[in-house]
Design a protein around this motif. Structure first.
Motif, mmCIF file in Angstrom:
data_model
loop_
_atom_site.group_PDB
_atom_site.id
_atom_site.type_symbol
_atom_site.label_atom_id
_atom_site.label_comp_id
_atom_site.label_asym_id
_atom_site.label_seq_id
_atom_site.Cartn_x
_atom_site.Cartn_y
_atom_site.Cartn_z
ATOM 1 N N TYR A 54 41.206 19.850 -68.366
ATOM 2 C CA TYR A 54 41.993 21.064 -68.143
ATOM 3 C C TYR A 54 43.104 20.748 -67.153
ATOM 4 O O TYR A 54 43.124 19.670 -66.548
ATOM 5 N N ASP A 56 44.868 21.908 -63.711
ATOM 6 C CA ASP A 56 44.516 22.774 -62.594
ATOM 7 C C ASP A 56 45.737 23.536 -62.092
ATOM 8 O O ASP A 56 46.862 23.414 -62.601
ATOM 9 N N ARG A 95 41.303 28.824 -65.726
ATOM 10 C CA ARG A 95 41.825 27.697 -66.499
ATOM 11 C C ARG A 95 40.702 26.892 -67.121
ATOM 12 O O ARG A 95 40.795 26.424 -68.258
ATOM 13 N N LYS A 96 39.641 26.724 -66.369
ATOM 14 C CA LYS A 96 38.518 25.952 -66.896
ATOM 15 C C LYS A 96 37.869 26.673 -68.065
ATOM 16 O O LYS A 96 37.527 26.059 -69.067
ATOM 17 N N GLU A 98 39.188 28.805 -70.040
ATOM 18 C CA GLU A 98 40.113 28.741 -71.163
ATOM 19 C C GLU A 98 39.976 27.399 -71.885
ATOM 20 O O GLU A 98 39.858 27.329 -73.106
ATOM 21 N N ALA A 99 39.966 26.316 -71.090
ATOM 22 C CA ALA A 99 39.850 24.974 -71.660
ATOM 23 C C ALA A 99 38.506 24.805 -72.343
ATOM 24 O O ALA A 99 38.407 24.169 -73.404
ATOM 25 N N TRP A 103 37.874 23.803 -76.180
ATOM 26 C CA TRP A 103 37.096 22.592 -76.476
ATOM 27 C C TRP A 103 36.003 22.915 -77.489
ATOM 28 O O TRP A 103 35.770 22.190 -78.435
ATOM 29 N N LEU B 501 47.628 22.473 -73.588
ATOM 30 C CA LEU B 501 46.880 23.200 -72.565
ATOM 31 C C LEU B 501 47.809 23.842 -71.548
ATOM 32 O O LEU B 501 47.628 24.977 -71.141
ATOM 33 N N VAL B 505 47.574 27.864 -70.266
ATOM 34 C CA VAL B 505 46.865 28.329 -69.087
ATOM 35 C C VAL B 505 47.569 29.520 -68.462
ATOM 36 O O VAL B 505 48.792 29.602 -68.438
#
Lengths: 117, 664
Positions: A54, A56, A95-96, A98-99, A103, B501, B505
Motif C-alpha cells: 500500500y 502510506d 489506506r491499508k 483499501e489496499a 488485494w 494504488l 487512496v
C-alpha cells in the motif's frame, strides 16, 4: 516485580495447520478463540506469508501483514483484519484497508473488517 | 529502577504491529532484514524487543539516553551489535564507544566485536549493505595501544578507567577532538553511578548521538541508579518461558546434618552463619581472611556439589564440559577450598580473587575448553559480572550474599544455556544451605528448592528439567488445514502496480499550506475546568473558567458561592508549572507525529507551533513564561482540545511540509 508477558502463543489449535499460533495482543488471542469455536470456520491461521502493498500517508511504498487468513466450511477463503476503534481514524488505516480490499478482490476472496471497540 | 517506557507501552506495541510507521525509510529496510522470519539465525524475542524499543525511543519519541535491563544470558551483545549496525546504516554514525567496568567484561566484549564477529554471526547487514562492516573494525583502549588505531576503527572498546583523569587524559582528548558524532554503550551499566565514571560520560555527552546502557541489575546495593531511562525489562520469568536461560534447582542439606560454621584461623574463634556481619566483609570493614569455612561442613557441601556435577556431566553426555563454581567467604577460605577439592576429591580447581593475575583470569575464561585441566573455579565475590562461561552447571555457596544484587549477579554466572536452542532443557544446580536465608533469591529466579539433601543422594536426570519449550517457529502438523490463496486474476505478473494504488487512496489529509490560518481561526469554547490533581494544602479542587477568572471550592460545596480567588502562593512554583506544561506539549507533539505517521525528528518544529498556539489562545500571547500559574494550569487542562484542532486534516502534515508558512 516480574514484568507481565507481552506476547504468547495459542498451543495446539484445532483449526490451524500449525503446532501453535503466536499472538501479540490480547484481543488477537480472544479472536483466535472465537475462530476456534465458530462452527462456520474450517481453518484459520496468522502464520501466513501474505504482505499487502500500500502507499502510506507520506506517499511511501509500504507493506503490511493482514491479521488472519480464514477458510470457511463452505470452502470460501477470507482475510480478517481486526482493528480496535482507536485505529479507525489513523490516516494509514484507511489506506491499508483499501489496499486489502483490492488485494482480495484480485484473488476472488473476501476481505472482512472486524471491529472491536 | 522505574520503567520510563510504561506510558508508551501500548503505542509501542501498536507501532510494532503496524509495521513501524514514522521511522526513517532506511530503518524500515534494516528491520525488514534483521526481523526476516526466514533468516538462518533469528533474533530471540527479547533481542527483537530490545532493539525495537531502542529504535522507537530514538526515532519516534526522540529519547537519547536509554537503558535496557536484560537478564544474564538474555543476549544483550546481539542487541548492542544490532544498534550499532542500525546507527551506522541509518543515522550515519561512524564512531561507537563501548565502555566496560573491568577487564573480564572487556575481554568478553573483545571476543564479540573483534573481526566484526557479532555482525557476521547475526548477519546484521544485508548483502547490499555489507560494506558497512568494513567501517566497524575494533580498537581496544589499553596501555601501549597507539591512538592512531582509534581513528581507523569504528568501534572503540575500553575499560572506563582508560578515560579517567579529565582533560589531561590523552585518550579522552583524542575521542573528544578527533572522533565525530558518537554512540556510547555502557555495558554492565550499574557501574556508571561512580563519580569518575560519571565525569567521563558527562564529557562525552556533548558529542553523543545516543547512549545505550545495558545491565541485568540496574538497582545497586547502594541504591544509586544509572543516569539513563530504562525502556525495557527482559526478566528471568520471560526468559524462562522463552527457553533461553537455564532453570535453577537448589539443593539444601538438613540443618542438623550440615552445621555451617566458620573459624578465625588467628584466634580459633568459631561462629555460625548468623554471627557473621556479611556486609562488613563485602565492603572491606572485616578482613577477607578472617573467616574460613570449617572443614566438616565444607566437605559436606562439596560432596553434594560434586554429585550434582556428575549428574550434569551425564546430562551433557560428552557434548560439553560442565564446571563447578564455588563461592567462598574470603581469600583464605578460597585457598582452603581449592586444597580440599584437589586433595580430597581429585578435582583441579582454579582460584580467582582480586589478587589474581591477568593470566589466571584468562584461564578462568577458558576453563570449559577441553584443553584446560581445571573442572572448578573458586572465587570470592569478584567473579560477579562479565565472566560468562555457559558450562558453569553447578554453583556451591559457602557463604551468604550481603545484598540482593550480589546474589543475582552470582547466580547469573550460571544462567546462560550451553546449547542455545529453546527446546534444549538445561538446569543450573545450586548447592545452598537453609541457614543462608536465600529464599528471596530462589523466588526471584523461580528456582525449585530440594530440601534435606544428603551427600549420598542421587537424582533422576530428567525429573527436575524445565517444562519443554517448543521451538520458536511453529511446525506444520495438519496439512489439511493449509489455506491456499488463489493467484490474482491474470496470473502472477510480478511487480505490483503501485501507480493504480496512488490514485485510489483517499487523500483527505493532504498537507495544507494555509495551516497557520486554520489554527489562528480556531475558536475554543469556554470551559470550566476542574483540576483535582494539584496537591495544594487546604484546597481540594480548583475551578477555572476560560476567562482565567479563578474560583475555588471545597469538595462538599461544589455548588456553593465563589469563596475566594486562588492564592497563587498555594500553587506549585511557577517554574515547575511552566516545565510541566512544556513537557505536556512535547508529549503532545510526539503523539501527533506518531498518530499521523511522521518521524520524531519533526518534533521540535511541531513543539514550537503548538507552544505559540497555546500561548495565543490561552495565555495572552506574551510568551508562556510570562503567563500566571493558574493560566499555565488551565492551558495544560485544555491541551486535549488543542490536540483535536491539530488532528484536523492537513494540519500536522502541513506543518511538516510547509514549516515556514505564515498567517496570510
Amino acid at each position: 516485580m516480574t514484568p507481565a508477558k507481552k506476547h504468547g502463543v495459542l498451543g495446539a489449535p484445532k483449526k490451524s495447520a500449525y503446532s501453535f499460533e503466536r499472538w501479540q495482543f490480547d484481543w488477537e488471542r480472544q479472536y483466535m478463540e472465537q475462530l476456534e469455536e465458530d462452527a462456520d470456520v474450517f481453518a484459520w491461521t496468522k502464520n501466513h506469508k501474505i504482505r499487502i502493498p500500500y502507499i502510506d500517508f507520506q506517499s511511501r511504498k509500504r507493506e503490511y501483514r493482514p491479521d488472519f487468513l480464514v477458510k470457511l466450511a463452505t470452502g470460501k477463503v477470507e482475510l480478517h483484519e481486526v482493528k480496535g476503534g482507536h485505529l479507525k481514524h489513523m490516516p494509514d488505516t484507511k489506506r491499508k484497508l483499501e489496499a486489502g480490499r483490492r488485494w482480495c478482490a484480485e484473488r476472488g476472496i473476501e476481505f472482512v473488517l472486524v471491529t472491536k471497540e | 529502577m522505574r520503567n520510563a517506557f510504561t506510558p508508551y507501552e501500548k503505542q509501542y506495541l501498536e507501532w510494532a504491529d503496524e509495521g513501524f510507521p514514522g521511522v526513517e525509510p532506511a530503518t524500515e529496510q534494516f528491520l525488514e532484514h534483521v526481523l526476516d522470519p526466514a533468516r538462518e539465525r533469528s533474533l530471540w524475542p527479547g533481542q527483537r524487543a530490545g532493539l525495537l524499543r531502542a529504535i522507537y525511543a530514538f526515532e519516534v519519541l526522540g529519547r537519547r539516553n536509554l537503558l535496557l535491563n536484560i537478564v544474564t544470558g538474555g543476549g544483550k551483545t546481539a542487541i548492542i551489535g544490532a544498534c550499532i549496525a542500525w546507527l551506522r546504516w541509518v543515522h550515519g554514525v561512524r564512531s561507537f564507544l563501548v565502555l566496560s567496568p573491568n577487564t573480564i567484561v572487556r575481554e568478553r566484549l573483545r571476543g564479540d566485536f573483534s573481526g566484526a564477529r557479532v555482525f557476521h554471526d547475526f548477519d546484521l547487514f544485508p548483502a547490499t549493505h555489507s560494506h558497512y562492516i568494513n567501517d566497524l573494525g575494533l580498537h581496544t583502549l589499553e596501555s601501549g595501544a597507539a591512538l592512531q588505531g582509534m581513528l581507523e576503527s569504528g568501534i572503540v572498546l575500553g575499560n572506563i578507567q582508560q578515560l579517567y583523569g579529565g582533560a589531561g587524559n590523552e585518550k579522552l582528548a583524542a575521542v573528544l577532538n578527533f572522533l565525530g558524532d558518537l554512540a556510547v554503550f555502557n555495558d554492565e551499566a550499574h557501574n556508571t553511578p561512580a563519580p569518575e565514571y560519571t565525569d567521563v560520560l558527562k564529557a562525552l555527552s556533548g558529542k553523543q548521538v545516543l547512549r545505550l546502557d545495558t545491565t541485568a541489575t540496574p538497582d545497586r546495593a547502594d541504591g544509586q541508579e544509572p543516569d539513563s531511562e530504562m525502556i525495557y525489562e527482559y526478566g528471568i520469568a520471560q526468559a524462562l518461558d522463552d527457553g533461553i536461560v537455564k532453570s535453577t534447582v537448589v539443593y539444601q542439606p538438613d540443618i542438623k546434618s550440615v552445621e555451617l560454621t566458620y573459624t578465625d584461623p588467628n584466634t580459633g574463634e568459631q561462629v555460625s552463619v548468623e554471627e557473621i556481619d556479611w556486609e562488613a566483609i563485602d565492603d572491606g570493614r572485616v578482613k577477607a581472611t578472617k573467616w574460613v569455612t570449617d572443614t566438616k561442613p565444607r566437605r559436606e557441601q562439596l560432596k553434594i556439589a560434586l554429585a550434582r556435577l556428575e549428574e550434569q556431566r551425564k546430562r551433557a553426555a560428552g557434548r560439553y564440559k560442565p564446571i563447578l563454581f564455588v563461592v567462598a567467604v574470603g581469600i583464605a577460605d578460597a585457598r582452603a577450598t581449592q586444597k580440599e577439592l584437589e586433595s580430597s576429591f581429585g578435582v583441579r580447581a582454579l582460584v580467582v580473587t582480586e589478587d589474581s593475575t591477568d593470566e589466571e583470569r584468562l584461564e578462568a575464561m577458558r576453563i570449559a575448553e577441553e584443553a584446560s585441566p581445571y573442572h572448578a573455579v573458586v572465587s570470592v565475590l569478584m567473579l560477579r559480572e562479565g565472566w560468562d562461561v555457559p558450562e558453569v552447571g553447578v554453583i556451591a555457596l559457602l557463604r551468604k550474599f550481603s545484598s540482593r544484587v550480589y546474589g543475582q549477579q552470582v547466580i547469573g554466572r550460571g544462567l546462560r544455556k550451553v546449547v542455545r536452542k529453546p527446546e534444549e532443557r538445561e538446569i543450573l544446580a545450586v548447592v545452598d544451605h537453609p541457614k543462608l536465608d536465600h529464599s528471596w533469591l530462589w523466588e526471584l529466579v523461580r528456582a525449585k528448592v530440594k530440601k534435606d539433601v544428603k551427600a549420598t543422594d542421587e537424582f533422576d536426570l530428567d525429573e527436575d528439567l524445565p517444562e519443554p519449550v517448543g521451538p520458536h517457529e511453529p511446525e506444520l502438523v495438519d496439512p489439511e488445514k493449509i489455506i491456499e490463496v488463489p493467484e490474482p486474476e491474470g496470473g502472477p505478473d510480478g511487480e505490483f502496480d503501485f501507480s493504480t494504488l496512488i490514485d485510489e487512496v483517499p487523500d483527505e489529509d493532504e498537507a495544507r499550506k494555509d495551516w497557520p490560518d486554520v489554527l489562528a481561526s480556531t475558536v475554543y469554547a469556554n470551559e470550566v475546568v476542574e483540576i483535582t490533581d494539584v496537591t495544594v494544602k487546604g484546597l481540594k479542587s480548583i475551578n477555572l473558567d476560560a476567562s482565567g477568572f479563578v474560583k475555588y471550592k471545597s469538595q462538599d460545596e461544589l455548588d456553593a458561592e465563589v469563596v475566594d480567588p486562588v492564592e497563587e502562593a498555594k500553587l506549585p512554583p511557577h517554574e515547575e508549572l511552566l516545565e510541566r506544561l512544556k513537557e505536556q506539549i512535547r508529549a503532545l507533539a510526539g503523539e501527533l507525529l506518531f498518530e499521523k505517521g511522521f518521524a520524531g525528528k519533526h518534533r521540535g518544529a511541531l513543539y514550537e507551533v503548538i507552544s505559540d498556539h497555546v500561548d495565543n489562545k490561552f495565555l495572552g500571547g506574551s510568551g508562556m513564561a510570562a503567563a500566571s500559574s493558574v493560566h499555565l494550569l488551565y492551558a495544560g487542562e485544555r491541551l486535549h482540545d488543542v490536540r483535536a484542532a491539530f488532528m484536523g486534516p492537513g494540519i500536522v502534515s502541513g506543518i511538516v511540509t510547509f514549516p515556514l508558512a505564515r498567517v496570510s
